[in-house]
Design a protein around this motif. Sequence first.
Motif, mmCIF file in Angstrom:
data_model
loop_
_atom_site.group_PDB
_atom_site.id
_atom_site.type_symbol
_atom_site.label_atom_id
_atom_site.label_comp_id
_atom_site.label_asym_id
_atom_site.label_seq_id
_atom_site.Cartn_x
_atom_site.Cartn_y
_atom_site.Cartn_z
ATOM 1 N N GLY A 1 -4.004 -11.115 -0.556
ATOM 2 C CA GLY A 1 -5.019 -10.117 -0.260
ATOM 3 C C GLY A 1 -6.349 -10.634 0.220
ATOM 4 O O GLY A 1 -7.356 -9.935 0.117
ATOM 5 N N ARG B 1 0.826 -1.210 0.000
ATOM 6 C CA ARG B 1 0.000 0.000 0.000
ATOM 7 C C ARG B 1 0.854 1.251 0.000
ATOM 8 O O ARG B 1 0.540 2.232 -0.686
ATOM 9 C CB ARG B 1 -0.917 0.001 1.230
ATOM 10 C CG ARG B 1 -1.789 1.249 1.336
ATOM 11 C CD ARG B 1 -2.649 1.220 2.582
ATOM 12 N NE ARG B 1 -1.861 1.321 3.798
ATOM 13 C CZ ARG B 1 -1.469 2.481 4.343
ATOM 14 N NH1 ARG B 1 -1.801 3.620 3.761
ATOM 15 N NH2 ARG B 1 -0.786 2.500 5.465
ATOM 16 N N ASN C 1 -9.740 -5.943 -1.106
ATOM 17 C CA ASN C 1 -9.011 -5.276 -0.035
ATOM 18 C C ASN C 1 -7.965 -4.312 -0.579
ATOM 19 O O ASN C 1 -7.590 -3.342 0.093
ATOM 20 C CB ASN C 1 -8.339 -6.302 0.871
ATOM 21 C CG ASN C 1 -7.061 -6.837 0.288
ATOM 22 O OD1 ASN C 1 -7.087 -7.559 -0.709
ATOM 23 N ND2 ASN C 1 -5.936 -6.483 0.866
ATOM 24 N N VAL C 2 -7.473 -4.566 -1.797
ATOM 25 C CA VAL C 2 -6.520 -3.641 -2.418
ATOM 26 C C VAL C 2 -7.156 -2.259 -2.544
ATOM 27 O O VAL C 2 -6.533 -1.230 -2.251
ATOM 28 C CB VAL C 2 -6.076 -4.176 -3.794
ATOM 29 C CG1 VAL C 2 -5.357 -3.091 -4.593
ATOM 30 C CG2 VAL C 2 -5.157 -5.378 -3.629
ATOM 31 N N TYR D 1 -4.299 -9.960 6.509
ATOM 32 C CA TYR D 1 -4.469 -10.439 5.144
ATOM 33 C C TYR D 1 -3.403 -11.471 4.790
ATOM 34 O O TYR D 1 -2.289 -11.455 5.314
ATOM 35 C CB TYR D 1 -4.362 -9.279 4.141
ATOM 36 C CG TYR D 1 -5.540 -8.343 4.152
ATOM 37 C CD1 TYR D 1 -6.732 -8.693 3.537
ATOM 38 C CD2 TYR D 1 -5.459 -7.096 4.784
ATOM 39 C CE1 TYR D 1 -7.817 -7.828 3.536
ATOM 40 C CE2 TYR D 1 -6.541 -6.230 4.796
ATOM 41 C CZ TYR D 1 -7.719 -6.608 4.166
ATOM 42 O OH TYR D 1 -8.794 -5.758 4.168
ATOM 43 N N GLY E 1 -6.028 -7.478 -8.305
ATOM 44 C CA GLY E 1 -6.043 -7.798 -6.884
ATOM 45 C C GLY E 1 -7.434 -8.147 -6.406
ATOM 46 O O GLY E 1 -8.367 -8.325 -7.195
#
Length: 527
Positions: A505, A252, A272-273, A501, A269
């Motif tokens: 992910g 991130r 959650n990305v 995670y 992804g």
Amino acid sequence: MKSAQLLTDLCGTDRASVTDLLRARVKATPEAPFIVHGARRWSYAQGFDAMRRFTGFLDRQAGARPRVAVYLSKRPEAVFAWLGTTLAGGIHIALHRAHKGAVLEDLARRAKADLLVTEAAAWDRMPPLESCGIGRVLFVDEVPPEAASLTARRFDWRDVAASPLGEVRPSSQSDVISLLYTSGTTGRSKAVLVPHGMYARGAANIAAALGYRESDIMHDWMPLSHVGGQLHMTLATIAAGGCLAQYDTFSRTRFWEQIAEARASVFFGFANVLSLLMMAPESEDDRKHTLRIGLIAHMQGELQTEFERRFAIKLGDSYGMSEGEPMTLPTPDTPPGSCGKAGPDYELAIFDEDDRILPPGRLGRIAMRPRVPNVMMKGYEGDDEAAVEAWRNLWFHTQDLGRIDEQGFVWFADRLKHSIRRGGENISSIEVERTLLMHPDVHECAVVGVPDQLTGEAVKAVVVAKTGMTIDPRALHAFASERMARFMVPRYIEMRDVLPYTDVGKVKRDTLRDIGPAVWDSERKTA
């Protein structure tokens, strides 16, 4: 949408194998960039040369049509070893780089590999090769001193570089290209035998549906032990003629720096990305980037809409799994939160508990069957019973819940293993999460079932507040009570700074079930 049209355009037939796809791509754009990894770069012609030298190495050291296990981080040699094995007519088995101990030993033994490809930094995780039945090991860098006493034959990448170009053996769509291990979250990992047809056609269909171009640069961090890393990124990029910009993992804090560095236009992804990238405060620089497309699995509609608005990136979803991929493809009119419509290679239906097809809009188990040959797994190696159990009444039964609306759009609801049984009610954890995410101060959340003596399971929500915000569990409980059925409202609420995670992910839900003193309980008398 015509079936595998991009594959036909490139290879002259929609019956092409991955071997055919590789040869056609190199012939079409030999000097185009293929892989960038730090300061190292390969064109398609150079990458194909590296694959063929690996094939030549296999010809001399492992014999015809070998089984090759790969235990590597994200790096070009992992691609060359995989596709070099493919050109040799062999079977590639990617071992997840995060595994170790008894799990890794079990997977390595079941691989039945003629050769293990690994790296020095991984050696301290490897079980004894003798216990895995592996007699040859290739290090892509130096051979570590600890490996000097091995009885297995040892090689390094210089042996590959010095090998002659190997013979490219033809493959058909029915031949097995890869063995993929499932996640194993509900039991021992299954060994999925993936045919060329699923990968060649699936990659072409993904590239066409998302609009990948030869000029695209893919932000590529997904491990090659995952179908997303193999099909959605590597092979879909090859089908389109784009370039892979490889990174070790998703970060991130470095994501936008990496995008700028690579001038990437496509990223991949899980949902959650998006949540992680949305954590940063809005800025006037949010749209100053080169990205134009994101392929994101299991997006919630509200999150998709907000992310697209903020960053001006078009997002699409595709439903599938190691056993069959991609079952759905995004279309230009796909509503936010849907994973598109059934692709040209699969028929989808929603079943009730008695295997009856449900009408549009009803929630049930997602089932599928292929429309054309060789686009889904050949079986579970060593586990015929599991394959027979999944195939019932002429349909393959997934472990997922979803619905199909009247327009044919598919809506993923939840994994069956994540659904919660409270009293006589079935609860979708994702539906509870979607409601909690409507709270203006909730950044992300995960919902799990926890044992309960009276109802079988109770609902627990683990919640992360937006930056600078504080959430009172009582207020959040009241918010939920106003917006969902009483049986769905979380009894337990735990506030955390971040969710845990996996490296691809997915939320580690099994780590969220603890009911300690820090967890708020709506039924606690002192609450």
